[in-house]
Design an enzyme around this catalytic site. Structure first.
Site, short mmCIF file in Angstrom:
data_model
loop_
_atom_site.label_atom_id
_atom_site.label_comp_id
_atom_site.label_asym_id
_atom_site.label_seq_id
_atom_site.Cartn_x
_atom_site.Cartn_y
_atom_site.Cartn_z
N HIS A 123 0.89 -1.28 -0.13
CA HIS A 123 -0.03 0.21 0.00
C HIS A 123 0.95 1.31 0.09
O HIS A 123 2.08 1.04 0.43
CB HIS A 123 -0.99 0.04 1.16
CG HIS A 123 -2.06 0.97 1.44
ND1 HIS A 123 -1.84 2.23 1.91
CD2 HIS A 123 -3.25 0.79 1.13
CE1 HIS A 123 -2.74 3.00 1.90
NE2 HIS A 123 -3.91 2.17 1.45
N ASP A 200 2.98 -4.76 8.16
CA ASP A 200 2.01 -3.81 8.01
C ASP A 200 0.87 -4.71 8.31
O ASP A 200 0.53 -5.53 7.11
CB ASP A 200 1.84 -3.12 6.62
CG ASP A 200 0.35 -2.42 6.32
OD1 ASP A 200 -0.34 -2.73 6.76
OD2 ASP A 200 0.57 -1.87 5.25
N GLN A 203 -4.30 -5.56 6.75
CA GLN A 203 -5.21 -6.40 6.49
C GLN A 203 -5.30 -7.87 6.85
O GLN A 203 -6.09 -8.94 6.60
CB GLN A 203 -5.34 -6.81 4.94
CG GLN A 203 -5.32 -5.30 4.04
CD GLN A 203 -6.74 -4.74 4.07
OE1 GLN A 203 -7.78 -5.63 4.11
NE2 GLN A 203 -7.04 -3.43 3.58
N LYS A 226 -10.40 -1.02 10.44
CA LYS A 226 -10.39 -2.24 9.49
C LYS A 226 -10.62 -3.42 10.48
O LYS A 226 -10.69 -4.68 10.13
CB LYS A 226 -9.11 -2.53 8.75
CG LYS A 226 -8.98 -1.34 7.62
CD LYS A 226 -7.60 -1.60 6.85
CE LYS A 226 -7.26 -0.32 6.16
NZ LYS A 226 -7.95 0.08 4.77
N CYS A 364 -4.58 1.97 -3.66
CA CYS A 364 -3.66 2.66 -3.24
C CYS A 364 -2.36 1.86 -3.09
O CYS A 364 -1.48 1.66 -2.41
CB CYS A 364 -3.78 3.27 -1.66
SG CYS A 364 -4.72 4.40 -1.52
N1 PLP Z 1 -1.66 -0.93 4.74
C1 PLP Z 1 -2.58 -1.54 4.19
C2 PLP Z 1 -2.31 -3.02 3.48
C3 PLP Z 1 -3.92 -1.18 3.75
O1 PLP Z 1 -4.85 -1.94 3.15
C4 PLP Z 1 -4.21 0.10 4.28
C5 PLP Z 1 -5.67 0.76 4.04
O2 PLP Z 1 -6.20 0.35 3.20
C6 PLP Z 1 -3.15 0.89 4.95
C7 PLP Z 1 -2.06 0.32 5.17
C8 PLP Z 1 -3.49 2.15 5.11
O3 PLP Z 1 -4.63 2.19 6.60
P1 PLP Z 1 -5.12 3.62 6.95
O4 PLP Z 1 -5.59 4.25 5.82
O5 PLP Z 1 -5.99 3.13 7.95
O6 PLP Z 1 -3.96 4.20 7.76
#
Ligand code: PLP
Length: 406
Positions: A123, A200, A203, A226, A364
């Site tokens: 992401h 990270d 998900q 999430k 993203c």
């Molecule tokens: N990392 C992953 C794999 C994601 O799917 C997302 C959001 O879709 C993020 C980071 C960013 O999360 P946030 O926008 O809640 O900070």
């Protein structure tokens, strides 16, 4: 299972509504999850009964708010099996957690000539903070290649490791493809060359219980929204000795021990990283979400999610004209695809008209979209409260969409 799922669904008010004249089929759980009533109640109880600032209060409401806020931290500590509550830092979400590590550990340790590794399926929030750090320090950011199936190329990763690599930041589950990365192996291999690792988990935590000590992760990041909790709250887990040695992220109230014009000393963990009034309601709401999950059979629900994915694959093969994006053998319940000859955005609109919520676009994760040479995908991301009927409705909806589009 059907009865259990129906009982679960009854606890999520947003799931039980009509959208565009049809019962809602919510398949955008990768973007954000719906909230159970217990989370909504925890937020409203806090504001109705206990609203007050934390930590410095000399009155009962402040004591109560502080108690609930710090209890929430302990709930998250247990959820991740962190060694200490002090290792749980509240942030705004995954994005802020990663930026915190890049701006503190990163600026302290990364120098010109060093290398930082991420995967090619990250992401943007696990790319850009490292790119910014590399621009500031002269270090190099290198993506670990991804195979056409969406699997990480672990041989390539092994060959990229050297004593130049100081940090590895990898996504546990890809939001765009659903790939589950072998983070245990990645952490072990990175540690062998002395690199630190951030995972990270944005998900991952919604699908199964993560144990940060078993993983031996140095840092683990995720977002409350999430995980069936509120927006604007997230967690950075970090090993105590690493967090202790890092400089603060932001300056302000709460993060100081003593402040004067001659100099300031910093507070102990985790407050050193929590400048300003925190998202008190968010932390309490997130703990309510975790307590809710603790009352469910998460292993059985993970099997149910996997069954939804299997069914989606079967139906995709039956209706034809679908290009699956992300076919790694180990996947979470994310079904990313393209309908031949149709733009993902048009497919999303036609599904929405039938009450079916999916996400479309690059998710993203532009670099992996570029690798597959596609503008984006349609993504159906399933949660445990989705039913086989939801999957059937998605594909019936796609059949209808095809009649308009093709
Ligand atoms: N990392 C992953 C794999 C994601 O799917 C997302 C959001 O879709 C993020 C980071 C960013 O999360 P946030 O926008 O809640 O900070």
């Amino acid at each position: 299972m059907t009865q259990a799922i129906n009982e679960i669904r009854a606890q999520f008010p947003a799931l039980n509504q009509d959208v565009n004249g049809k019962p809602l089929v919510y398949l955008d759980n990768g973007a954000t999850t719906q909230k159970p009533q217990s989370v909504i109640d925890a937020l409203s109880d806090y504001y109705r009964l206990n609203n007050s600032n934390v930590h410095r209060g000399a009155h009962t409401l402040s004591d109560r708010a502080t108690q609930h806020f710090e209890d929430a931290r302990k709930t998250l500590q247990a959820f991740l099996n962190a060694n200490k509550a002090e290792e749980i830092v509240w942030t705004r979400g995954t994005t802020e957690s990663i930026n915190l590590v890049a701006a503190t550990w990163g600026r302290q340790h990364i120098q010109a000539g060093d290398e930082i590794l991420v995967t090619g399926m990250e992401h943007h929030s696990n790319i850009v903070p490292w790119q910014m750090l590399c621009q500031q320090t002269g270090a190099t950011l290198r993506p670990i290649p991804v195979k056409d199936t969406g699997e990480l190329d672990m041989e390539a990763f092994a060959s990229m490791l050297s004593d130049k690599v100081k940090f590895v930041s990898v996504v546990h589950v890809s939001n765009a493809l659903g790939t589950i990365n072998p983070v245990e192996d990645i952490i072990k291999m990175a540690h062998e060359v002395g690199a630190k690792v951030l995972v990270d988990g944005a998900q991952a935590v919604s699908h199964w219980n993560v144990d940060v000590q078993a993983l031996d992760a140095d840092f683990y990041a995720f977002s409350g929204h999430k995980l069936f909790g509120p927006t604007g709250i997230g967690v950075l887990y970090g090993k105590e000795e690493l967090l202790n040695a890092m400089p603060p992220y932001q300056g302000g109230g709460e993060m100081i021990e003593h402040c004067s014009f001659d100099g300031t000393t910093y507070n102990v963990l985790p407050y050193k990283f929590e400048a300003g009034t925190p998202n008190i309601a968010g932390a309490i709401g997130l703990a309510a979400a975790v307590n809710y999950l603790n009352g469910l059979d998460r292993v059985a629900l993970e099997h149910h999610e996997n069954a939804l994915l299997v069914r989606a694959n079967e139906l995709a093969d039956q209706i034809g004209g679908i290009r699956k994006v992300g076919t790694a053998p180990k996947k979470a319940s994310v079904f990313s695809f393209l309908l031949d000859g149709a733009h993902p955005a048009d497919v999303g609109t036609l599904l929405d008209q039938q009450g079916i919520a999916v996400r479309t676009g690059h998710h993203c994760a532009m670099p992996i979209m570029n690798q597959f040479n596609i503008p984006g995908t349609v993504r159906a991301s399933f949660s445990f409260y989705n039913t086989m009927d939801d999957v059937e409705r998605l594909f019936a909806g796609l059949e209808k969409a095809k009649m308009f589009l093709l």
